[in-house]
Each structure stands twice: as C-alpha cells, then as structure tokens.
Design a protein around this motif. Sequence first.
Motif, PDB file in Angstrom:
ATOM      1  N   LYS A   1      89.808 -29.504 -54.856  1.00 56.05           N
ATOM      2  CA  LYS A   1      88.190 -29.709 -55.313  1.00 56.05           C
ATOM      3  C   LYS A   1      87.319 -28.520 -55.424  1.00 56.05           C
ATOM      4  CE  LYS A   1      88.150 -35.310 -55.599  1.00 56.05           C
ATOM      5  NZ  LYS A   1      88.066 -35.980 -54.829  1.00 56.05           N
ATOM      6  N   LYS A   2      87.350 -28.295 -54.020  1.00 56.65           N
ATOM      7  CA  LYS A   2      86.718 -26.652 -53.955  1.00 56.65           C
ATOM      8  C   LYS A   2      87.182 -25.778 -54.529  1.00 56.65           C
ATOM      9  CE  LYS A   2      86.351 -27.343 -48.829  1.00 56.65           C
ATOM     10  NZ  LYS A   2      85.980 -27.522 -47.114  1.00 56.65           N
ATOM     11  N   VAL A   3      87.734 -25.609 -54.749  1.00 55.01           N
ATOM     12  CA  VAL A   3      88.671 -24.673 -55.933  1.00 55.01           C
ATOM     13  C   VAL A   3      88.304 -24.515 -56.878  1.00 55.01           C
ATOM     14  CG1 VAL A   3      89.998 -23.313 -57.152  1.00 55.01           C
ATOM     15  CG2 VAL A   3      90.834 -24.227 -54.848  1.00 55.01           C
ATOM     16  N   VAL A   4      87.636 -26.070 -57.600  1.00 55.39           N
ATOM     17  CA  VAL A   4      87.423 -26.429 -59.096  1.00 55.39           C
ATOM     18  C   VAL A   4      86.124 -26.143 -59.388  1.00 55.39           C
ATOM     19  CG1 VAL A   4      87.202 -28.171 -60.418  1.00 55.39           C
ATOM     20  CG2 VAL A   4      89.386 -28.180 -59.779  1.00 55.39           C
TER      21      VAL A   4
ATOM     22  N   PRO B   1      88.514 -18.850 -52.478  1.00 52.61           N
ATOM     23  CA  PRO B   1      89.405 -18.991 -50.706  1.00 52.61           C
ATOM     24  C   PRO B   1      90.398 -20.242 -51.275  1.00 52.61           C
ATOM     25  CG  PRO B   1      87.084 -18.668 -50.674  1.00 52.61           C
ATOM     26  CD  PRO B   1      87.408 -18.814 -52.382  1.00 52.61           C
ATOM     27  N   GLY B   2      91.629 -19.926 -50.450  1.00 50.94           N
ATOM     28  CA  GLY B   2      92.726 -21.258 -50.521  1.00 50.94           C
ATOM     29  C   GLY B   2      93.462 -20.504 -51.768  1.00 50.94           C
ATOM     30  N   VAL B   3      92.946 -19.455 -53.547  1.00 42.52           N
ATOM     31  CA  VAL B   3      94.555 -19.193 -53.887  1.00 42.52           C
ATOM     32  C   VAL B   3      95.294 -17.769 -53.015  1.00 42.52           C
ATOM     33  CG1 VAL B   3      94.107 -17.741 -56.293  1.00 42.52           C
ATOM     34  CG2 VAL B   3      92.614 -19.469 -56.265  1.00 42.52           C
ATOM     35  N   VAL B   4      96.445 -18.002 -53.620  1.00 45.54           N
ATOM     36  CA  VAL B   4      96.880 -17.973 -52.883  1.00 45.54           C
ATOM     37  C   VAL B   4      98.000 -17.332 -54.441  1.00 45.54           C
ATOM     38  CG1 VAL B   4      97.895 -18.737 -50.737  1.00 45.54           C
ATOM     39  CG2 VAL B   4      99.183 -19.681 -52.619  1.00 45.54           C
TER      40      VAL B   4
ATOM     41  N   ILE C   1      86.624 -20.915 -68.202  1.00 45.06           N
ATOM     42  CA  ILE C   1      87.271 -21.239 -68.440  1.00 45.06           C
ATOM     43  C   ILE C   1      87.108 -22.395 -68.933  1.00 45.06           C
ATOM     44  CG2 ILE C   1      88.835 -23.178 -66.413  1.00 45.06           C
ATOM     45  CD1 ILE C   1      88.304 -20.368 -65.112  1.00 45.06           C
ATOM     46  N   VAL C   2      87.985 -23.102 -69.852  1.00 38.90           N
ATOM     47  CA  VAL C   2      86.969 -24.029 -70.779  1.00 38.90           C
ATOM     48  C   VAL C   2      88.448 -25.231 -70.188  1.00 38.90           C
ATOM     49  CG1 VAL C   2      86.852 -23.099 -72.779  1.00 38.90           C
ATOM     50  CG2 VAL C   2      89.121 -23.369 -73.070  1.00 38.90           C
ATOM     51  N   GLU C   3      89.674 -25.055 -69.274  1.00 34.66           N
ATOM     52  CA  GLU C   3      89.666 -26.634 -69.244  1.00 34.66           C
ATOM     53  C   GLU C   3      90.590 -26.146 -67.801  1.00 34.66           C
ATOM     54  OE1 GLU C   3      93.302 -27.714 -71.491  1.00 34.66           O
ATOM     55  OE2 GLU C   3      91.966 -27.581 -73.740  1.00 34.66           O
ATOM     56  N   CYS C   4      90.819 -27.384 -67.263  1.00 36.56           N
ATOM     57  CA  CYS C   4      91.114 -27.349 -66.074  1.00 36.56           C
ATOM     58  C   CYS C   4      91.947 -28.207 -65.704  1.00 36.56           C
ATOM     59  CB  CYS C   4      90.749 -26.592 -64.634  1.00 36.56           C
ATOM     60  SG  CYS C   4      91.036 -26.815 -62.697  1.00 36.56           S
ATOM     61  N   HIS C   5      93.614 -28.282 -65.290  1.00 28.09           N
ATOM     62  CA  HIS C   5      94.097 -29.371 -64.932  1.00 28.09           C
ATOM     63  C   HIS C   5      94.954 -29.119 -62.973  1.00 28.09           C
ATOM     64  CE1 HIS C   5      94.514 -30.394 -69.177  1.00 28.09           C
ATOM     65  NE2 HIS C   5      94.062 -29.221 -69.416  1.00 28.09           N
ATOM     66  N   PHE C   6      95.170 -30.250 -62.655  1.00 26.07           N
ATOM     67  CA  PHE C   6      95.684 -30.802 -61.036  1.00 26.07           C
ATOM     68  C   PHE C   6      96.987 -31.008 -61.783  1.00 26.07           C
ATOM     69  CE2 PHE C   6      96.023 -33.018 -57.171  1.00 26.07           C
ATOM     70  CZ  PHE C   6      96.523 -31.662 -56.631  1.00 26.07           C
ATOM     71  N   THR C   7      98.101 -30.349 -61.599  1.00 24.77           N
ATOM     72  CA  THR C   7      99.591 -30.461 -62.016  1.00 24.77           C
ATOM     73  C   THR C   7     100.686 -30.330 -61.014  1.00 24.77           C
ATOM     74  OG1 THR C   7      99.844 -28.415 -61.639  1.00 24.77           O
ATOM     75  CG2 THR C   7      98.140 -28.798 -63.372  1.00 24.77           C
ATOM     76  N   THR C   8     101.405 -31.232 -61.219  1.00 22.30           N
ATOM     77  CA  THR C   8     102.491 -31.654 -60.855  1.00 22.30           C
ATOM     78  C   THR C   8     103.771 -29.605 -61.126  1.00 22.30           C
ATOM     79  OG1 THR C   8     104.107 -31.811 -62.465  1.00 22.30           O
ATOM     80  CG2 THR C   8     102.911 -33.329 -60.614  1.00 22.30           C
TER      81      THR C   8
END
Length: 160
Positions: free
Chosen positions: A81-84, A129-132, A93-100
């Motif tokens: 959520k913080k990254v979003v 922050p948090g993106v590795v 950025i036109v789309e963002c998905h939380f994925t498996t």
Amino acid sequence: MEKIDNLDRKILRILSQNARIPFKDVAAECGVSRAAIHQRVQHLVDGGVITGSGFDVSPKSLGYTTCTYVGITLERGSMYKKVVERLRHIPEIVECHFTTGPYTMLVKLYARDNEQLMDLLNGRLQDIPGVVATETLISLEQSIKRDIIVSTMTDEEQTV
C-alpha cells in the motif's frame, strides 16, 4: 449488489459493444422504455457493475511510443500500500496489480522513448523504499484488447 437478471445482461452486452449508443436505441432493442433503461443503468452503476465510461486515448497519439510492463519485487508484501501511494504520483503508470508469482506487483506504464523509460525505472521506481528489484518487459505490439464478454445467460443456465 443483488444478482443481475437477463435484461441487465442484455443492456450490458449492448453497452459494452457501443458505450455511446443512445438509451432510446437500447430501449428499442430490449423492448422496454427509455426510463427503464436509464433506471437499470443507474442501478448497475450504483451497484458497481458498470465501473466507468469514457474514451480510450491512444498513448501513441500523445507521443508515448513504448508500452512497458514492470514486475516489481518488494522487500515485504506488507509494503504494497505504501508503494502504491508512491506509484500514484507517476503519471506514466496506467495500471498496478498486486500479484502472485515471481513479482509482488506488476505495473503497466507508457514512456515516450527508452531514455524516459530508463529515467522512470532508475530514477523513480527503483528509488521507492521497499522496492528491491524490477524486471522490465517491453510490449512490441498489443494483439488483443477487449472487455469481458457479457452473456445473456446466467451462470447456472450455462452449466446446464
């Protein structure tokens, strides 16, 4: 929202083929009044079945020639959520998905050229922050784009 009936499905099928069709034409095709169509459509909007309307603008017409999908790996999934919230401030950025799967997130973005893409990746995404890690997939061509097909049969009728 309660279940949608066959009239709702017929309305959705017609509108998904041409969202600009006048309600009077939808009413004629469905055999009901224009007021009934208006009420049904408003009910579908209020219930979250219809989630938007508008025009699709070609990114290329605005100078965005590169369509890219970026797989993002986060330090922890709980950081999503913080990254979003940070990603919301990147207009490309036109789309963002939380994925498996191998990535925590998958984003779709448009860049004017490779130089801007590199800036977006190195100067914007990877600094969050948090993106590795990120993995970039450039789309060479969009072969299929469509909405989900609306059937006039219920799920129960289709399985019989």
